[in-house]
Scaffold this motif. Structure first.
Motif, PDB file in Angstrom:
ATOM      1  N   PRO A  20      39.974  26.153  54.623  1.00  0.00           N
ATOM      2  CA  PRO A  20      39.409  26.761  53.215  1.00  0.00           C
ATOM      3  C   PRO A  20      38.541  25.859  52.942  1.00  0.00           C
ATOM      4  O   PRO A  20      37.871  27.131  52.143  1.00  0.00           O
ATOM      5  CB  PRO A  20      41.510  25.940  52.881  1.00  0.00           C
ATOM      6  N   LEU A  21      37.847  24.584  52.829  1.00  0.00           N
ATOM      7  CA  LEU A  21      36.836  24.632  51.834  1.00  0.00           C
ATOM      8  C   LEU A  21      36.196  25.152  53.044  1.00  0.00           C
ATOM      9  O   LEU A  21      34.966  24.484  52.718  1.00  0.00           O
ATOM     10  CB  LEU A  21      36.807  22.849  51.152  1.00  0.00           C
ATOM     11  N   MET A  22      35.311  25.255  54.245  1.00  0.00           N
ATOM     12  CA  MET A  22      34.357  25.275  55.009  1.00  0.00           C
ATOM     13  C   MET A  22      33.867  26.627  54.196  1.00  0.00           C
ATOM     14  O   MET A  22      34.415  27.723  54.022  1.00  0.00           O
ATOM     15  CB  MET A  22      34.873  25.697  56.495  1.00  0.00           C
ATOM     16  N   PRO A  23      32.453  26.371  53.967  1.00  0.00           N
ATOM     17  CA  PRO A  23      31.670  26.943  53.249  1.00  0.00           C
ATOM     18  C   PRO A  23      31.256  28.460  54.051  1.00  0.00           C
ATOM     19  O   PRO A  23      31.385  28.423  55.494  1.00  0.00           O
ATOM     20  CB  PRO A  23      30.384  26.415  53.439  1.00  0.00           C
ATOM     21  N   LEU A  24      31.271  29.733  53.253  1.00  0.00           N
ATOM     22  CA  LEU A  24      31.289  31.073  54.205  1.00  0.00           C
ATOM     23  C   LEU A  24      29.992  31.272  53.865  1.00  0.00           C
ATOM     24  O   LEU A  24      29.217  31.485  52.701  1.00  0.00           O
ATOM     25  CB  LEU A  24      31.799  32.227  53.515  1.00  0.00           C
ATOM     26  N   THR A  25      29.113  31.922  55.013  1.00  0.00           N
ATOM     27  CA  THR A  25      27.602  32.985  54.943  1.00  0.00           C
ATOM     28  C   THR A  25      28.012  33.814  54.965  1.00  0.00           C
ATOM     29  O   THR A  25      28.851  34.962  56.038  1.00  0.00           O
ATOM     30  CB  THR A  25      27.085  32.187  55.639  1.00  0.00           C
ATOM     31  N   ARG A  26      27.094  35.070  53.683  1.00  0.00           N
ATOM     32  CA  ARG A  26      27.022  36.626  54.691  1.00  0.00           C
ATOM     33  C   ARG A  26      26.240  36.476  56.361  1.00  0.00           C
ATOM     34  O   ARG A  26      25.903  35.697  56.538  1.00  0.00           O
ATOM     35  CB  ARG A  26      26.100  37.092  53.772  1.00  0.00           C
ATOM     36  N   LEU A  27      27.381  37.374  56.511  1.00  0.00           N
ATOM     37  CA  LEU A  27      27.178  37.991  58.135  1.00  0.00           C
ATOM     38  C   LEU A  27      26.032  38.272  59.009  1.00  0.00           C
ATOM     39  O   LEU A  27      25.070  37.246  59.483  1.00  0.00           O
ATOM     40  CB  LEU A  27      27.718  39.045  58.373  1.00  0.00           C
ATOM     41  N   ASN A  28      25.080  38.965  57.923  1.00  0.00           N
ATOM     42  CA  ASN A  28      23.613  39.491  58.318  1.00  0.00           C
ATOM     43  C   ASN A  28      22.956  37.369  58.486  1.00  0.00           C
ATOM     44  O   ASN A  28      21.763  37.372  58.985  1.00  0.00           O
ATOM     45  CB  ASN A  28      22.749  39.721  56.968  1.00  0.00           C
ATOM     46  N   LYS A  29      22.750  37.157  57.182  1.00  0.00           N
ATOM     47  CA  LYS A  29      21.850  35.310  57.104  1.00  0.00           C
ATOM     48  C   LYS A  29      22.877  34.559  58.397  1.00  0.00           C
ATOM     49  O   LYS A  29      21.719  34.296  58.853  1.00  0.00           O
ATOM     50  CB  LYS A  29      22.414  34.987  55.924  1.00  0.00           C
ATOM     51  N   PHE A  30      24.042  34.869  58.733  1.00  0.00           N
ATOM     52  CA  PHE A  30      24.196  33.909  59.205  1.00  0.00           C
ATOM     53  C   PHE A  30      23.523  34.199  61.201  1.00  0.00           C
ATOM     54  O   PHE A  30      23.289  33.250  62.032  1.00  0.00           O
ATOM     55  CB  PHE A  30      25.651  33.823  59.702  1.00  0.00           C
ATOM     56  N   ILE A  31      23.564  35.631  61.314  1.00  0.00           N
ATOM     57  CA  ILE A  31      22.928  36.379  62.132  1.00  0.00           C
ATOM     58  C   ILE A  31      21.359  35.586  62.471  1.00  0.00           C
ATOM     59  O   ILE A  31      20.961  35.201  63.867  1.00  0.00           O
ATOM     60  CB  ILE A  31      23.543  37.147  62.703  1.00  0.00           C
ATOM     61  N   SER A  32      20.859  35.534  61.035  1.00  0.00           N
ATOM     62  CA  SER A  32      19.509  35.623  61.201  1.00  0.00           C
ATOM     63  C   SER A  32      19.167  33.878  61.660  1.00  0.00           C
ATOM     64  O   SER A  32      17.975  33.229  61.531  1.00  0.00           O
ATOM     65  CB  SER A  32      19.126  36.060  59.540  1.00  0.00           C
ATOM     66  N   GLU A  33      19.739  33.445  61.108  1.00  0.00           N
ATOM     67  CA  GLU A  33      19.566  31.541  61.064  1.00  0.00           C
ATOM     68  C   GLU A  33      19.686  30.947  62.910  1.00  0.00           C
ATOM     69  O   GLU A  33      18.934  30.084  62.402  1.00  0.00           O
ATOM     70  CB  GLU A  33      20.546  30.829  60.524  1.00  0.00           C
ATOM     71  N   THR A  34      20.338  32.151  63.865  1.00  0.00           N
ATOM     72  CA  THR A  34      20.356  32.090  64.811  1.00  0.00           C
ATOM     73  C   THR A  34      19.110  32.343  65.635  1.00  0.00           C
ATOM     74  O   THR A  34      18.876  31.477  66.607  1.00  0.00           O
ATOM     75  CB  THR A  34      21.407  32.224  64.897  1.00  0.00           C
ATOM     76  N   GLY A  35      18.098  33.314  64.780  1.00  0.00           N
ATOM     77  CA  GLY A  35      16.836  32.836  65.151  1.00  0.00           C
ATOM     78  C   GLY A  35      16.414  34.111  66.129  1.00  0.00           C
ATOM     79  O   GLY A  35      15.556  34.505  66.806  1.00  0.00           O
ATOM     80  N   ILE A  36      17.917  35.119  65.989  1.00  0.00           N
ATOM     81  CA  ILE A  36      17.921  36.213  67.284  1.00  0.00           C
ATOM     82  C   ILE A  36      16.999  37.281  66.431  1.00  0.00           C
ATOM     83  O   ILE A  36      16.239  38.752  67.243  1.00  0.00           O
ATOM     84  CB  ILE A  36      18.989  36.772  68.067  1.00  0.00           C
ATOM     85  N   CYS A  37      17.046  37.706  65.098  1.00  0.00           N
ATOM     86  CA  CYS A  37      16.051  38.803  64.290  1.00  0.00           C
ATOM     87  C   CYS A  37      16.394  38.122  63.165  1.00  0.00           C
ATOM     88  O   CYS A  37      16.909  37.038  62.396  1.00  0.00           O
ATOM     89  CB  CYS A  37      17.320  39.750  64.492  1.00  0.00           C
ATOM     90  N   SER A  38      15.593  39.206  62.448  1.00  0.00           N
ATOM     91  CA  SER A  38      15.579  38.798  60.361  1.00  0.00           C
ATOM     92  C   SER A  38      17.036  39.608  60.282  1.00  0.00           C
ATOM     93  O   SER A  38      17.937  40.823  60.816  1.00  0.00           O
ATOM     94  CB  SER A  38      14.319  39.669  60.143  1.00  0.00           C
ATOM     95  N   ARG A  39      17.061  39.258  58.819  1.00  0.00           N
ATOM     96  CA  ARG A  39      18.244  39.449  58.367  1.00  0.00           C
ATOM     97  C   ARG A  39      18.392  41.631  58.063  1.00  0.00           C
ATOM     98  O   ARG A  39      18.972  41.460  57.846  1.00  0.00           O
ATOM     99  CB  ARG A  39      18.350  39.432  56.520  1.00  0.00           C
TER     100      ARG A  39
END
Length: 330
Positions: free
Chosen positions: A11-30
């Protein structure tokens, strides 16, 4: 209404937009992540994800049926950009900054930009959140430049540059300007409009012959030679974080050049123009006036010049305002 397929998150775990979540792994841009999502290539907890989905670290995300690797450790680089390097992550553009830096451990991108003919300090990172906070014009973080002109620097030029100059349908914010040579100034800005210093100088009938950025906030260029980079030190990063602790933020990455972010000043038509500009304007032949409209008071609005999106016109070689920026409100 925002869609979410997150089912395993606490319940208290922060949520992130999926495109940002993916881009932050370094595989691509948002933007590239958005395309993957639109094409149905992304799954969250085994379900094909749609646009607008938010996820947490507890969710299982896969791209093209391959599990997404963990978010890499944040990286912060200081780079002395040589003249000729373009501040873009587009691999199709020759001499782009990513290829020039050639950092292999993580996907990085520049914080803001420097024009191709400009040189000096630029920061690169894989941390999108710090980019937003540093770049947003309202946060007023200092950027310092050494700039040479095509003619001698006068006291009037220094005073007018410091007070604010009308460009891009706004008045630039007051800044610190100091003459440090016969034709060279030191200038400290707290905003970053498109080609701001060059446009300011051009409006005052000066042309920039060289422009070098030597500082961003607490980070100095130091002894880095053109083309060299180094890591931001722990003490430098700690001070940056302290300086941006109260900075505003947006989820989508901001760009350095945002004329709209600075449109809080007076209208350009309310600002007195230099005498030589008024003289040139008076010497120009005027087209015959149109017949007044039967609508009376509404004729002026109909007969005035049409307007376009502000901030997209280019200055002429004489430094005059772009046509699509004249007689418009900020």
């Amino acid at each position: 209404m925002t869609e979410s397929v997150s089912s395993h998150a606490e319940p208290l775990m922060p949520l992130t937009r999926l495109n940002k979540f993916i881009s932050e792994t370094g595989i691509c841009s948002r933007r590239e992540a958005d395309r993957l999502i639109e094409q149905g290539c992304v799954k969250v907890n085994g379900t094909i994800a749609g646009m607008g989905v938010k996820v947490s670290a507890a969710d299982e995300v896969s791209v093209n049926n391959k599990p997404l690797r963990a978010k890499p450790a944040p990286v912060y680089l200081v780079y002395n950009k040589p003249i000729g390097i373009t501040c873009t992550t587009d691999p199709e553009i020759a001499e782009n900054i990513v290829d020039a830096v050639n950092y292999k451990k993580s996907r990085i991108f520049p914080i803001g930009r420097l024009d191709k003919p400009s040189s000096g300090l630029i920061l690169l990172t894989n941390d999108g959140d710090i980019v937003n906070k540093i770049l947003r014009a309202g946060n007023a973080h200092e950027k310092e430049y050494i700039v040479s002109m095509d003619k001698p620097i006068t006291a009037d030029f220094v005073a007018r540059m410091a007070a604010g100059v009308p460009i891009l349908d706004t008045i630039t914010k007051p800044c610190k300007v100091k003459k440090i040579g016969h034709n060279t100034i030191n200038i400290i800005l707290t905003q970053g409009l498109n080609r701001q210093i060059r446009r300011m100088a051009s409006y005052l009938d000066f042309n920039v012959t060289s422009l070098k950025r030597v500082r961003i906030m607490n980070i100095d260029l130091g002894e880095l030679r053109p083309g060299q980079w180094r890591y931001v030190t722990e003490s430098e990063l700690a001070l940056i974080n302290a300086m941006i602790s109260d900075s505003s933020n947006t989820e989508e990455a901001s760009q350095l050049e945002q004329p709209k972010a600075a449109r809080s000043g007076p209208r350009i038509k309310d600002v007195a123009q230099p005498a030589n500009r008024r003289a040139r304007h008076a010497a120009q032949p005027h087209s015959p006036s149109r017949k007044p409209s039967r609508a009376g008071g509404k004729a002026g609005a109909k007969n005035g010049p049409s307007t376009q999106a502000a901030g997209k016109g280019r200055s002429s070689s004489k430094g005059s305002l772009p046509k699509n920026a004249r007689n418009k409100r900020p």
